[in-house]
Design an enzyme around this catalytic site. Structure first.
Site, PDB file in Angstrom:
ATOM      1  N   LYS A  10     151.863  55.386 -60.113  1.00 30.76           N
ATOM      2  CA  LYS A  10     151.367  56.222 -59.016  1.00 30.76           C
ATOM      3  C   LYS A  10     152.531  56.971 -58.369  1.00 30.76           C
ATOM      4  O   LYS A  10     153.576  56.380 -58.069  1.00 30.76           O
ATOM      5  CB  LYS A  10     150.646  55.345 -57.993  1.00 30.76           C
ATOM      6  CG  LYS A  10     149.801  56.084 -56.982  1.00 30.76           C
ATOM      7  CD  LYS A  10     148.953  55.105 -56.164  1.00 30.76           C
ATOM      8  CE  LYS A  10     148.067  55.809 -55.159  1.00 30.76           C
ATOM      9  NZ  LYS A  10     147.226  54.853 -54.389  1.00 30.76           N
ATOM     10  N   CYS A  27     144.044  57.930 -57.013  1.00 34.77           N
ATOM     11  CA  CYS A  27     143.586  57.821 -55.631  1.00 34.77           C
ATOM     12  C   CYS A  27     144.259  58.797 -54.678  1.00 34.77           C
ATOM     13  O   CYS A  27     143.919  59.979 -54.635  1.00 34.77           O
ATOM     14  CB  CYS A  27     143.747  56.381 -55.145  1.00 34.77           C
ATOM     15  SG  CYS A  27     142.779  56.009 -53.654  1.00 34.77           S
ATOM     16  N   GLU A  33     141.174  51.643 -59.298  1.00 29.23           N
ATOM     17  CA  GLU A  33     142.589  51.346 -59.081  1.00 29.23           C
ATOM     18  C   GLU A  33     142.819  49.837 -58.967  1.00 29.23           C
ATOM     19  O   GLU A  33     142.069  49.130 -58.297  1.00 29.23           O
ATOM     20  CB  GLU A  33     143.024  52.062 -57.804  1.00 29.23           C
ATOM     21  CG  GLU A  33     144.480  51.937 -57.448  1.00 29.23           C
ATOM     22  CD  GLU A  33     144.839  52.730 -56.193  1.00 29.23           C
ATOM     23  OE1 GLU A  33     146.029  52.954 -55.958  1.00 29.23           O
ATOM     24  OE2 GLU A  33     143.916  53.125 -55.445  1.00 29.23           O
ATOM     25  N   PRO A  46     124.239  34.230 -32.565  1.00 29.04           N
ATOM     26  CA  PRO A  46     123.764  34.167 -31.183  1.00 29.04           C
ATOM     27  C   PRO A  46     123.007  35.464 -30.872  1.00 29.04           C
ATOM     28  O   PRO A  46     123.615  36.536 -30.796  1.00 29.04           O
ATOM     29  CB  PRO A  46     125.052  34.062 -30.366  1.00 29.04           C
ATOM     30  CG  PRO A  46     126.092  33.571 -31.333  1.00 29.04           C
ATOM     31  CD  PRO A  46     125.715  34.180 -32.642  1.00 29.04           C
ATOM     32  N   LEU A  47     121.706  35.387 -30.742  1.00 33.88           N
ATOM     33  CA  LEU A  47     120.850  36.565 -30.587  1.00 33.88           C
ATOM     34  C   LEU A  47     120.398  36.675 -29.137  1.00 33.88           C
ATOM     35  O   LEU A  47     119.594  35.865 -28.661  1.00 33.88           O
ATOM     36  CB  LEU A  47     119.643  36.452 -31.525  1.00 33.88           C
ATOM     37  CG  LEU A  47     118.659  37.621 -31.550  1.00 33.88           C
ATOM     38  CD1 LEU A  47     119.347  38.923 -31.941  1.00 33.88           C
ATOM     39  CD2 LEU A  47     117.513  37.317 -32.522  1.00 33.88           C
ATOM     40  N   SER A  48     120.915  37.673 -28.433  1.00 29.99           N
ATOM     41  CA  SER A  48     120.668  37.795 -26.995  1.00 29.99           C
ATOM     42  C   SER A  48     119.469  38.659 -26.650  1.00 29.99           C
ATOM     43  O   SER A  48     119.030  38.673 -25.502  1.00 29.99           O
ATOM     44  CB  SER A  48     121.904  38.386 -26.312  1.00 29.99           C
ATOM     45  OG  SER A  48     122.054  39.760 -26.671  1.00 29.99           O
ATOM     46  N   GLY A  49     118.960  39.407 -27.640  1.00 31.12           N
ATOM     47  CA  GLY A  49     117.905  40.364 -27.343  1.00 31.12           C
ATOM     48  C   GLY A  49     118.441  41.713 -26.927  1.00 31.12           C
ATOM     49  O   GLY A  49     117.670  42.636 -26.649  1.00 31.12           O
ATOM     50  N   GLY A  50     119.770  41.871 -26.883  1.00 24.57           N
ATOM     51  CA  GLY A  50     120.402  43.148 -26.571  1.00 24.57           C
ATOM     52  C   GLY A  50     120.642  43.977 -27.817  1.00 24.57           C
ATOM     53  O   GLY A  50     120.400  43.531 -28.946  1.00 24.57           O
ATOM     54  N   ALA A  51     121.175  45.177 -27.620  1.00 22.49           N
ATOM     55  CA  ALA A  51     121.330  46.127 -28.721  1.00 22.49           C
ATOM     56  C   ALA A  51     122.295  45.630 -29.797  1.00 22.49           C
ATOM     57  O   ALA A  51     122.022  45.755 -30.998  1.00 22.49           O
ATOM     58  CB  ALA A  51     121.799  47.471 -28.170  1.00 22.49           C
ATOM     59  N   ASP A  52     123.432  45.065 -29.390  1.00 16.65           N
ATOM     60  CA  ASP A  52     124.459  44.709 -30.374  1.00 16.65           C
ATOM     61  C   ASP A  52     124.026  43.563 -31.278  1.00 16.65           C
ATOM     62  O   ASP A  52     124.066  43.676 -32.508  1.00 16.65           O
ATOM     63  CB  ASP A  52     125.763  44.363 -29.657  1.00 16.65           C
ATOM     64  CG  ASP A  52     126.365  45.563 -28.947  1.00 16.65           C
ATOM     65  OD1 ASP A  52     126.153  46.690 -29.419  1.00 16.65           O
ATOM     66  OD2 ASP A  52     127.043  45.371 -27.924  1.00 16.65           O
ATOM     67  N   SER A  53     123.630  42.434 -30.693  1.00 17.33           N
ATOM     68  CA  SER A  53     123.224  41.300 -31.531  1.00 17.33           C
ATOM     69  C   SER A  53     121.957  41.624 -32.314  1.00 17.33           C
ATOM     70  O   SER A  53     121.793  41.163 -33.449  1.00 17.33           O
ATOM     71  CB  SER A  53     123.032  40.042 -30.677  1.00 17.33           C
ATOM     72  OG  SER A  53     122.001  40.219 -29.730  1.00 17.33           O
TER      73      SER A  53
END
Length: 723
Positions: free
Chosen positions: A113, A174, A44, A354-361
């Site tokens: 459409k 669509c 489309e 920014p990598l914190s070592g937590g699940a999200d990052s």
């Protein structure tokens, strides 16, 4: 036998980039012709790109689309092949979303459409008019320059189908497939055998099954061949179009394209016998009876044959087992492909996280690692466009190109652990190990000195120095100290993103990646303008539960084994001092679990529940383990903090859309951001219901004097709820 070869395609178009879009269209037509296809279907609005939004209101957009179509028709692209091409068309003062059916350098028909997508992420009624005249075709005068170029003055415009000498073909665009009374139903009864659906359908977790079932249902009871074409990639916004172009015959899938790919052009081909359609329809008595008195749909005669006779050298496409990705694979591949498109098209030289070592990052880091793996795989498969983009972004010297995902990651992915006195050695170690597994260029910095400088400045200005709650401070002091840490991380991230390329003797800039999830956005469990504020966020619409499942999967299937340890660790912001008798935990701070948040989110958005309706639904859902008073407390607690923090959604980092209960307010979830957070009327109604359910033995849950706020008084230690 009436044999016909059909080609549909996934195209990675880019809104308003007419050169790229035209090139992709031509490549797809050429590829279809090489296979001997008689019909080529594109997605489309493929000439302009689907996501142009208010650019559709500009006359230039329509004019440029006609110029591109003229370019296609002036060449030999449509010789011997019916091409369905999507673009906007102005008719009088009305703008329509159209499919132009072209063959042998002529436009046979323009199909506007009928039913526009206008909910969720879609706003087609803002830019287009739905075609409402189904009783006949009108004559449309082509623009003078187009008319002169192709020696054609006018073309039939409206709802109808093409009647060839050996079959009938029609477009269904669509959204029309998903309406209560789809056009293909009456078109089938009018003898149409091939349906061409040009689509612009975005990815959402667990959504593909709904789409495929619709294609199958369209031809399962009424017969026919259903062709589906879709965009694939990031065309400039929050959505990722997930391709999966396919062909269905009499309710059976015979061809399926990829759902996630870095390819700009993918052509999916099937060879079918249209006599199988006639045979099926002829065997259904009720179909014949309905067809015999069905109102006639207008048609355009096309004096050409599309089919070939029986040929023992030509094999028919056999039914296939439908390929579905698991949700964990969808989280890896969808956002990974979206990030690649954004990176290669933005002019950036890499990502900074920014990598914190937590699940999200850590999940964001894993998705970038997956992207690097996909790039290497496509290069190994011979994709020259991916190779050229990778060489340019990675700044490889002449003659060299990436051959290893970790080596490539070192050139395009930069991570930084920004620790404080409140950070643990465990998260610091997890961040470093994961960065090494992926191959990222990793930094480790302590930001205590910056925090101390700001606090000293504050003390100079006010004569006071705030303390954490565990050290005797108030809730206000506690929140302020945590927010300072979070916001410093944002400032440092953007400073590194702008200056590190200079340090590395590279041009451009690095895109800062955010890592807040959909549940934290819904609850407002994030600091405004902290390191969740970034350029883009690949997980901003993914639930915490799905993220944790993804981490387990990625630890094995992406080869980042440290993610198993990340997933097992309890979520914590690490913004307060760690003491022997106190450890900060996200779910304790929020006053609700992530599992509960996903339930609230679905009820609020998908099922459109206000506080009272949510309370009633949860009494059924949780009634076996919670009393009405306890359910009321949870509902009030959620709505209080949802409304207090709704303003944060106005500055939410643009996120990959993956979840149907996303609170993102810019496109998907259009609600106000200033609430009466006491919800006095609604909470009073809940109190009355609780009293009715419990009788006179239980009083109101909360007092009338504060509008029902008694059970949802602000919890202590909520580090991310402040302004």
């Amino acid at each position: 036998m009436r044999l016909i070869k059909l080609a549909t395609c996934n195209l990675n178009q880019w809104a308003m980039d007419f050169d790229t879009n035209l090139t992709n269209i031509k490549h797809s037509i050429a590829a279809a012709k090489r296979t001997g296809a008689a019909i080529r279907l594109g997605p489309e609005l493929e000439i302009t790109g689907y996501g142009c939004e208010d650019h559709f209101l500009e006359l230039d957009t329509v004019t440029h689309a006609w110029d591109c179509l003229k370019d296609i028709l002036a060449g030999d692209w449509t010789d011997g092949i019916l091409c369905s091409i999507g673009m906007p068309v102005l008719k009088g003062s009305e703008r329509y979303n159209c499919q132009l059916l072209c063959l042998n350098r002529k436009i046979l028909m323009i199909r506007p459409k009928l039913w526009l997508a206008n909910d969720g992420n879609y706003r087609e009624l803002r830019w287009f008019t739905a075609w409402k005249h189904k009783d006949g075709l009108e004559d449309f005068l082509l623009p003078p320059d187009v008319s002169e170029a192709i020696s054609q003055n006018s073309v039939p415009f409206g709802y109808g189908y093409l009647q060839f000498l050996d079959t009938a073909v029609a477009a269904e665009v669509c959204e029309e497939l998903f309406t209560a009374n789809p056009p293909h139903a009456e078109l089938a009864l009018n003898g149409v055998e091939v349906f061409m659906n040009a689509s612009g359908s975005h990815h959402q977790l667990r959504k593909l099954d709904l789409r495929i079932r619709a294609f199958i249902a369209a031809t399962h009871t009424r017969g026919g061949v259903y062709m589906y074409s879709n965009h694939q990639g990031c065309d400039g916004g929050r959505l990722y179009y997930d391709g999966c172009s396919c062909i269905v015959v009499n309710g059976e899938l015979v061809a399926q394209g990829s759902q996630f790919s870095l390819k700009d052009v993918e052509v999916v081909v099937a060879q079918v016998d249209l006599d199988a359609v006639s045979s099926m329809r002829g065997s259904i008595s009720s179909f014949q009876e309905q067809a015999s008195h069905q109102a006639r749909v207008p048609s355009v005669m096309a004096p050409y044959k599309l089919c070939q006779p029986f040929n023992s050298q030509m094999s028919l496409s056999s039914p296939l087992e439908i390929k579905y990705h698991t949700p964990e694979e969808e989280i890896a591949f969808g956002p990974g492909c979206w990030l690649w498109d954004y990176l290669r098209r933005s002019g950036a030289s890499g990502f900074l996280l920014p990598l914190s070592g937590g699940a999200d990052s850590s999940s964001v880091a894993a998705i970038v690692g997956c992207m690097c793996q996909l790039v290497i795989k496509e290069i190994e498969n011979g994709d020259e466009q991916v190779k050229a983009d990778a060489i340019r972004i990675g700044h490889y010297p002449d003659g060299q190109f990436p051959t290893d995902s970790k080596e490539f990651a070192k050139r395009v992915f930069y991570t930084v652990y920004m620790g404080t006195e409140n950070s643990s050695e465990a998260t610091k170690k997890r961040a470093k190990v994961l960065a090494d597994e992926i191959g990222a260029w990793h930094l480790d910095v302590c930001i205590d000195v910056v925090i101390s400088a700001l606090l000293s400045l504050f003390e100079t200005l006010t004569g006071k120095r705030p303390r954490y709650k565990v050290d005797g401070g108030s809730n206000i002091e506690n929140l302020g100290l945590q927010n300072i840490q979070a916001r410093i991380r944002m400032v440092l991230a953007f400073m590194l993103a702008s200056l590190l390329p200079w340090v590395h003797n590279k041009s451009g800039f690095y895109l800062v990646l955010g890592s807040s999830n959909v549940d934290e956005g819904l609850r407002g469990y994030l600091t405004k303008y902290d390191c969740s504020s970034a350029d883009i966020n690949p997980i901003g619409s993914i639930s915490k539960q799905d993220i944790r499942a993804f981490l387990k999967w990625a630890a094995i299937h992406l080869g980042y084994s440290s993610l198993a340890e990340v997933e097992a660790a309890p979520p914590t912001a690490e913004l307060e001092p760690i003491r022997s008798n106190y450890n900060q935990l996200d779910e304790v701070d929020m006053g609700m679990t992530y599992e509960e948040l996903s339930v609230y989110g679905r009820l609020r958005k998908i099922f459109r529940c206000g506080p009272v309706s949510m309370f009633k639904n949860l009494c059924y859902k949780w009634g076996s383990k919670l009393s009405p008073a306890e359910v009321a407390e949870k509902v009030k607690h959620f709505f209080k903090y949802y409304s207090i923090n709704r303003h944060k959604m106005t500055v939410l980092t643009p996120s990959y859309h993956a979840e149907s209960y996303s609170p993102e307010d810019n496109r998907f979830d259009l609600r106000q951001f200033l609430y009466n957070v006491r919800w006095p009327y609604q909470f009073r109604k809940i109190d009355e219901l609780v009293q009715e359910l419990n009788g006179d033995k239980v009083g109101f849950v909360g007092s009338s004097s504060n509008g029902g706020m008694g059970v949802v008084a602000a919890r202590s230690g909520d580090p991310k709820s402040g302004l």
